[in-house]
Motif scaffolding. Structure first.
Motif, mmCIF file in Angstrom:
data_model
loop_
_atom_site.group_PDB
_atom_site.id
_atom_site.type_symbol
_atom_site.label_atom_id
_atom_site.label_comp_id
_atom_site.label_asym_id
_atom_site.label_seq_id
_atom_site.Cartn_x
_atom_site.Cartn_y
_atom_site.Cartn_z
ATOM 1 N N GLY A 237 0.800 -1.220 0.000
ATOM 2 C CA GLY A 237 0.000 0.000 0.000
ATOM 3 C C GLY A 237 0.830 1.266 0.000
ATOM 4 O O GLY A 237 0.293 2.365 -0.095
ATOM 5 N N LYS B 112 1.458 -3.553 6.564
ATOM 6 C CA LYS B 112 1.091 -2.716 5.440
ATOM 7 C C LYS B 112 0.864 -1.272 5.904
ATOM 8 O O LYS B 112 0.828 -0.984 7.098
ATOM 9 C CB LYS B 112 -0.175 -3.260 4.773
ATOM 10 N N LYS B 113 0.651 -0.411 4.934
ATOM 11 C CA LYS B 113 0.409 0.993 5.246
ATOM 12 C C LYS B 113 -0.850 1.163 6.090
ATOM 13 O O LYS B 113 -0.900 2.028 6.973
ATOM 14 C CB LYS B 113 0.292 1.791 3.946
ATOM 15 N N ASN B 114 -1.860 0.313 5.861
ATOM 16 C CA ASN B 114 -3.114 0.426 6.617
ATOM 17 C C ASN B 114 -3.058 -0.269 7.974
ATOM 18 O O ASN B 114 -4.056 -0.318 8.694
ATOM 19 C CB ASN B 114 -4.279 -0.131 5.803
#
Length: 660
Positions: free
Chosen positions: A304, A349-351
């Motif tokens: 991401g 991840k980015k999230n």
């Protein structure tokens, strides 16, 4: 020039005199040649400037008229030279032709050619001097540029090994070096006078003839790469124009082009890989760590993060709370030694979602220049890890209650019993059996029975420490493993009793089974152990024996295993084995006891079985009948008793005294 005459007067000395061109023609010549005229008359020496010279110096008429010394228009660095030349001209009649710099009224520097000469009267005396100042700034700039190009060309040609040729203004070869002959596969004598585009064959794009001709016509620097089918090569062409034509060098860049194509293919392939690729500089691995210089499309898709968000940062930005510290330490150790390393790691991840990767990191030593980069290739194995966890769960956990199953219990018991032989920490094993569970299954159905087992599992887990183990062996049998209860047997037994009572109370609370209230109890057998004294099989057997002892005591209670209990069991097992042997070896005897009526008459006989054991002697029925019933041996023993009694009756019938 008279004192009252203006500086721009057509009658100024040196501007108009017998034999000179008309003033209009002189002005035209000044403009055409970018020059202006000046004059100095003795004794005043105030300069007179032509209009074009005043314009060249960006001076107004008033400023030109008020100029006191001609040398004042020159730049400070040229002024001493020009003043000396003017003085020598006016005093000795020496002409001069010098290159100097002037400063215009707007402070622009011009390079000029300054020419002057003295004018004498009939007696030979110097009366005045006149001359011209010509702007040669652009000429000198062009000469400098040409010189610069020539120097660059000379420097380039001196440092390269590529083919070098010269062309005339029609594009014909005028010189070829040895390298050019080798590249073009022909001798100079065959090519001199031939046009370059006819001998090379036009380039793949058809631009050679057009570009060379345009560069020759316009004096342009030319540089491009193209493919030449006639040679089967990629050539880099660089050309520098000069007055007579053009200097050209050619370089075979076929291998470079192929490498570039391969690199482009490699970059495209890497960008399209499903695996994540990340490249860092080989900087210090201490904080903040090596900087990321490349990530592929798969990295962006999986994490991401966009390229702009990660380039220049360290890979540790992908780590989080659950990233395994031991694995990071192992990776660090490998990197410090510039060694490749494989690992399975949790990243984020980015999230904020975590994912598992199978990671391989390799060092890059570019042409033995030392470590320059790290290349990391990672594959998302989150699904595989989930499948492995599921398989492990199915292998080691009971599907109904989600408790550890027999296999996992065996593993944990093995670990518990394999501790340091010097340690004397005591553990406890509890065997728990639900009372009358079969009745529940038969009366309310297996679905409610499963509900009960699930609720029992929850209550057991809630009653224990997180470090304790509760497992389901099957059916309604559960096992609890307590570890590290100290080194005092009495204290450990007290703790075990307290925990056992807590479990018994928890399992004795009412249950709600799909609209049906149920009250149940359990029987608990307990055995204590230390690391070096027991086997797994012994422990399970002891706890099981203690549990059956609890059931024999009326259920809903707990019992501890003791050695007397084991001795009784051992004796029971041995006697059962001997009973089987006795049946096969006809070791039983029937004793007949007369049945006497009140009048003294014998009406019959009672048959009494005895066991004539070779090792135990004559054993009374009270010692073995109950065991025979429990073990199922009572049926073959009964058959033997009946057959033997009938045979005895038949024998008595043959004797008159006993026939009745």
């Amino acid at each position: 020039m008279s004192k009252d005459q203006p500086a721009h007067s057509p009658a100024a000395p040196g501007i108009e005199s017998p034999g000179t061109p008309p003033l209009q023609l002189l002005a035209l010549m000044e403009r055409a040649c970018a020059l202006g005229t000046w004059s100095l008359a003795l004794p005043a020496l105030r300069p007179g400037l032509s209009p074009h010279l005043a314009d060249m110096l960006e001076m107004t008429s008033e400023a030109a008229s008020s100029l006191q010394r001609l040398s004042d228009v020159f730049a400070p660095e040229s002024r001493p030279m020009m003043q000396a030349a003017l003085d020598a001209c006016l005093t000795s009649g020496l002409p001069f032709d010098l290159e100097a710099q002037v400063i215009t009224a707007s402070e622009h520097y011009l390079v000029v050619r300054s020419v002057g000469e003295a004018v004498r009267d009939a007696a030979g005396a110097i009366t005045h001097a006149h001359g011209v100042i010509q702007d040669i700034t652009e000429k000198r700039r062009a000469e400098q540029e040409s010189l610069s190009v020539t120097m660059r060309l000379s420097t380039t040609l001196a440092s390269i090994t590529e083919a070098f040729v010269t062309l005339d203004r029609q594009g014909r070869f005028t010189y070829l070096n040895t390298e050019s002959e080798y590249m073009l596969r022909r001798k100079s004598v065959e090519l001199l006078g031939k046009k370059i585009w006819s001998e090379l064959g036009d380039s793949g794009s058809g631009r050679l003839r057009q570009d060379v001709q345009e560069a020759l016509d316009k004096g342009l620097h030319l540089e491009f790469e193209d493919f030449y089918p006639s040679l089967g090569k990629w050539l880099a062409l660089r050309a520098y124009p000069f007055e007579e034509g053009m200097a050209v060098y050619l370089r075979d860049v076929t291998a470079l082009r192929q490498s570039q194509e391969q690199l482009l293919l490699l970059q495209t392939s890497i960008s399209r890989l499903n695996d994540m690729v990340l490249i860092t500089e080989a900087g210090s691995i201490d904080a903040p760590g090596p900087r990321i210089v490349f990530v592929n499309d798969a990295f962006e898709k999986h994490t991401g993060y966009g390229r702009d968000e990660v380039l220049g940062k360290a890979p540790r930005m992908l780590q989080g709370a659950l990233t395994q510290r031991p694995e990071l330490d192992r990776i660090r150790s490998a990197l410090l030694q510039a060694q490749p390393v494989r690992a399975e790691l949790i990243n984020y991840k980015k999230n904020g979602d975590l994912y598992w990767i199978e990671l391989e990191i390799v060092p890059v030593d570019y042409f033995n220049r030392g470590l320059t980069h790290w290349v990391a290739v990672a594959r998302d194995i989150t699904e595989r890890k989930a499948a492995e966890d599921e398989i492990e769960h199915l292998a080691f956990y009971d599907t109904l209650t989600q408790l550890p199953n027999r296999q996992l219990l065996m593993d944990r018991l093995k670990v518990a019993l394999s501790g340091d032989a010097g340690a004397r920490h005591i553990g406890v094993l509890m065997f728990i059996d639900l009372d009358h569970f079969k009745v529940l299954n038969d009366s309310l159905g297996h679905a409610r029975g499963d509900m009960l087992l699930q609720q029992v599992a929850s209550r057991l887990t809630a009653s224990l420490r997180s470090s304790d183990t509760v497992a389901r062996l099957g059916g309604d049998e559960f096992v609890v493993l307590l570890e590290d209860l100290g080194d005092d047997p009495g204290t450990a037994a007290d703790t075990a009793r307290i925990v056992g009572e807590k479990i018994r109370a928890a399992l004795g609370m009412p249950y709600e089974l799909a609209g049906h209230d149920y009250h149940g109890t359990c029987s608990i057998g307990i055995t204590c152990f230390s690391h070096q004294k027991h086997s797994i099989g012994d422990l399970l057997k002891q706890a099981d024996l203690a549990m059956y002892q609890a059931k024999s005591a009326g259920r809903d209670t707990l019992r501890f295993f003791d050695l007397d209990m084991q001795s009784r069991v051992d004796r029971k097992v041995a006697m059962e084995s001997e009973l089987r042997t006795a049946l096969a070896g006809q070791e039983f005897r029937l004793h007949f006891q007369p049945v006497v009526q009140a009048d003294g008459r014998v009406s019959g006989a009672e048959a009494l079985v005895r066991w004539a054991s070779p090792t135990r002697g004559l054993v009374a029925p009270g010692e073995f009948i109950a065991l025979a019933e429990a073990s199922g041996l009572i049926l073959p023993l009964g058959h033997w008793v009946l057959a033997t009694a009938c045979a005895q009756l038949a024998a008595w019938a043959r004797r008159p005294v006993l026939a009745h």
